[in-house]
Design a protein around this motif. Structure first.
Motif, mmCIF file in Angstrom:
data_model
loop_
_atom_site.group_PDB
_atom_site.id
_atom_site.type_symbol
_atom_site.label_atom_id
_atom_site.label_comp_id
_atom_site.label_asym_id
_atom_site.label_seq_id
_atom_site.Cartn_x
_atom_site.Cartn_y
_atom_site.Cartn_z
ATOM 1 N N ARG A 30 0.811 -1.212 0.000
ATOM 2 C CA ARG A 30 0.000 0.000 0.000
ATOM 3 C C ARG A 30 0.848 1.267 0.000
ATOM 4 N NH1 ARG A 30 -5.702 0.642 0.498
ATOM 5 N NH2 ARG A 30 -6.655 -1.420 0.436
ATOM 6 N N TYR A 31 2.068 1.205 0.526
ATOM 7 C CA TYR A 31 2.903 2.411 0.563
ATOM 8 C C TYR A 31 3.334 2.869 -0.830
ATOM 9 C CZ TYR A 31 3.341 2.612 5.662
ATOM 10 O OH TYR A 31 3.081 2.745 7.002
ATOM 11 N N PRO A 32 3.946 2.004 -1.650
ATOM 12 C CA PRO A 32 4.291 2.486 -3.001
ATOM 13 C C PRO A 32 3.061 2.875 -3.805
ATOM 14 C CG PRO A 32 4.807 0.144 -2.747
ATOM 15 C CD PRO A 32 4.514 0.667 -1.395
ATOM 16 N N ARG A 33 1.937 2.179 -3.610
ATOM 17 C CA ARG A 33 0.698 2.584 -4.270
ATOM 18 C C ARG A 33 0.308 3.991 -3.843
ATOM 19 N NH1 ARG A 33 -4.624 2.501 -2.174
ATOM 20 N NH2 ARG A 33 -6.241 2.554 -3.781
ATOM 21 N N TYR A 34 0.426 4.269 -2.562
ATOM 22 C CA TYR A 34 0.072 5.585 -2.028
ATOM 23 C C TYR A 34 0.917 6.678 -2.674
ATOM 24 C CZ TYR A 34 -0.867 9.046 1.706
ATOM 25 O OH TYR A 34 -1.223 10.159 2.428
ATOM 26 N N VAL A 35 2.223 6.412 -2.785
ATOM 27 C CA VAL A 35 3.107 7.389 -3.420
ATOM 28 C C VAL A 35 2.740 7.575 -4.885
ATOM 29 C CG1 VAL A 35 5.503 7.835 -4.118
ATOM 30 C CG2 VAL A 35 5.009 7.027 -1.799
ATOM 31 N N ARG A 36 2.469 6.478 -5.580
ATOM 32 C CA ARG A 36 2.089 6.580 -7.000
ATOM 33 C C ARG A 36 0.795 7.371 -7.171
ATOM 34 N NH1 ARG A 36 3.627 1.058 -6.993
ATOM 35 N NH2 ARG A 36 1.432 0.424 -6.987
ATOM 36 N N GLU A 37 -0.177 7.115 -6.295
ATOM 37 C CA GLU A 37 -1.449 7.846 -6.379
ATOM 38 C C GLU A 37 -1.244 9.340 -6.139
ATOM 39 O OE1 GLU A 37 -4.382 6.997 -7.313
ATOM 40 O OE2 GLU A 37 -4.333 4.806 -7.324
ATOM 41 N N GLY A 38 -0.198 9.679 -5.390
ATOM 42 C CA GLY A 38 0.111 11.079 -5.154
ATOM 43 C C GLY A 38 0.877 11.733 -6.284
ATOM 44 N N GLY A 39 1.337 10.933 -7.251
ATOM 45 C CA GLY A 39 2.065 11.472 -8.392
ATOM 46 C C GLY A 39 3.566 11.302 -8.312
ATOM 47 N N GLY A 40 4.040 10.514 -7.342
ATOM 48 C CA GLY A 40 5.475 10.318 -7.188
ATOM 49 C C GLY A 40 5.934 8.945 -7.637
ATOM 50 N N LEU A 41 7.250 8.768 -7.685
ATOM 51 C CA LEU A 41 7.887 7.477 -7.934
ATOM 52 C C LEU A 41 8.463 6.989 -6.616
ATOM 53 C CD1 LEU A 41 9.830 8.361 -11.202
ATOM 54 C CD2 LEU A 41 7.714 7.041 -11.034
ATOM 55 N N ALA A 42 8.107 5.768 -6.219
ATOM 56 C CA ALA A 42 8.510 5.248 -4.912
ATOM 57 C C ALA A 42 9.775 4.407 -5.016
ATOM 58 C CB ALA A 42 7.388 4.408 -4.315
ATOM 59 N N VAL A 43 10.660 4.564 -4.042
ATOM 60 C CA VAL A 43 11.849 3.730 -3.922
ATOM 61 C C VAL A 43 11.987 3.307 -2.458
ATOM 62 C CG1 VAL A 43 13.349 5.758 -3.624
ATOM 63 C CG2 VAL A 43 14.337 3.581 -4.356
ATOM 64 N N MET A 44 12.283 2.037 -2.226
ATOM 65 C CA MET A 44 12.382 1.516 -0.863
ATOM 66 C C MET A 44 13.735 1.845 -0.252
ATOM 67 S SD MET A 44 10.536 -2.191 -1.477
ATOM 68 C CE MET A 44 11.036 -2.863 0.121
ATOM 69 N N LEU A 45 13.705 2.178 1.036
ATOM 70 C CA LEU A 45 14.922 2.524 1.779
ATOM 71 C C LEU A 45 15.087 1.577 2.956
ATOM 72 C CD1 LEU A 45 14.510 6.418 1.955
ATOM 73 C CD2 LEU A 45 15.736 5.086 0.223
#
Length: 227
Positions: A30-45
């Motif tokens: 759900r976290y990377p989906r959340y970032v994508r829905e906000g218009g960003g590109l997600a990368v795990m840290l």
């Protein structure tokens, strides 16, 4: 609008998949989906050496500090209470270093649940180690209403009372230096904090990634695009 790169911190835990059973860096999808829905590109840290935090932040446009285990009470000068969970020391050290690097560089920052608590601790605040009524059953999100404080960053993003998904038993006690409360639950619990001034640093005590309200992450992404 270009898509900024948003780093999301991860769990460090033992996991099983396929034929494997070993330590793993984990992040609910759900976290990377959340970032994508906000218009960003997600990368795990995944957790790393705290000394690497500034170099990592230099490559990112924004940061999300994800939920997870209780913050170790020694981080805010307290002894663990009987209801406090086991520490996640590698995460604590890594994420506090990331938060400090983000604040120093002005990188837009969103703390989710534990991430909000760490933001508060990083700025000298303390936590209440246990409270009731802010989660569902074990492993099940609860829901409750949060009311924004007018005139705050969060209050501008979400000006009305909102029902949110929540799963926490700890909360902000004394606010850290420079932070203001920007939302409360009906029982008075601080549900959002933000840094006063122009820097975009916001923490929410609930789990917005588990819902369908993307206003907060869109605020983060907009700030990241603006630099």
């Amino acid at each position: 609008m270009s898509q900024p790169l948003i780093g999301v911190t991860t769990y460090l835990d033992r996991a099983r998949w396929g034929v494997w059973d070993m330590p793993a860096a984990l992040l609910p999808a759900r976290y990377p989906r959340y970032v994508r829905e906000g218009g960003g590109l997600a990368v795990m840290l995944p957790p790393d050496a705290p000394s690497a935090a500034a170099a990592v932040l230099a490559r990112l446009d924004g940061l999300v500090v994800a939920g997870g285990a209780d913050v170790e009470p020694v981080r805010y000068g307290a002894e663990p209470g009987p209801r406090t969970g086991p520490p996640a020391r590698e995460r604590d050290a890594w994420e506090l270093a990331l938060i400090e690097a983000a604040l120093a560089s002005g990188t837009p920052l969103l703390g989710v649940c534990r991430g909000m608590q760490l933001l508060n601790v990083a700025l000298g605040g303390t936590l209440t180690q246990h409270l009731d009524g802010h989660m569902g059953e074990v492993g099940v999100m609860g829901r409750h209403t949060v009311k924004p404080v007018p005139g705050t960053r969060y209050g501008t993003l979400a000006p009305e009372a909102t029902e949110v998904p929540a799963y926490h038993h700890q909360a902000v006690d004394r606010l850290g230096a420079g932070l203001v409360a920007s939302a409360h639950a009906e029982d008075g619990t601080v549900e959002a904090v933000e840094l006063a001034g122009p820097s975009w640093a916001l923490g929410v005590q609930w789990h917005p990634e588990m819902g369908e309200d993307f206003r907060v992450v869109r605020g983060l992404v907009t700030a990241a695009v603006r630099g």
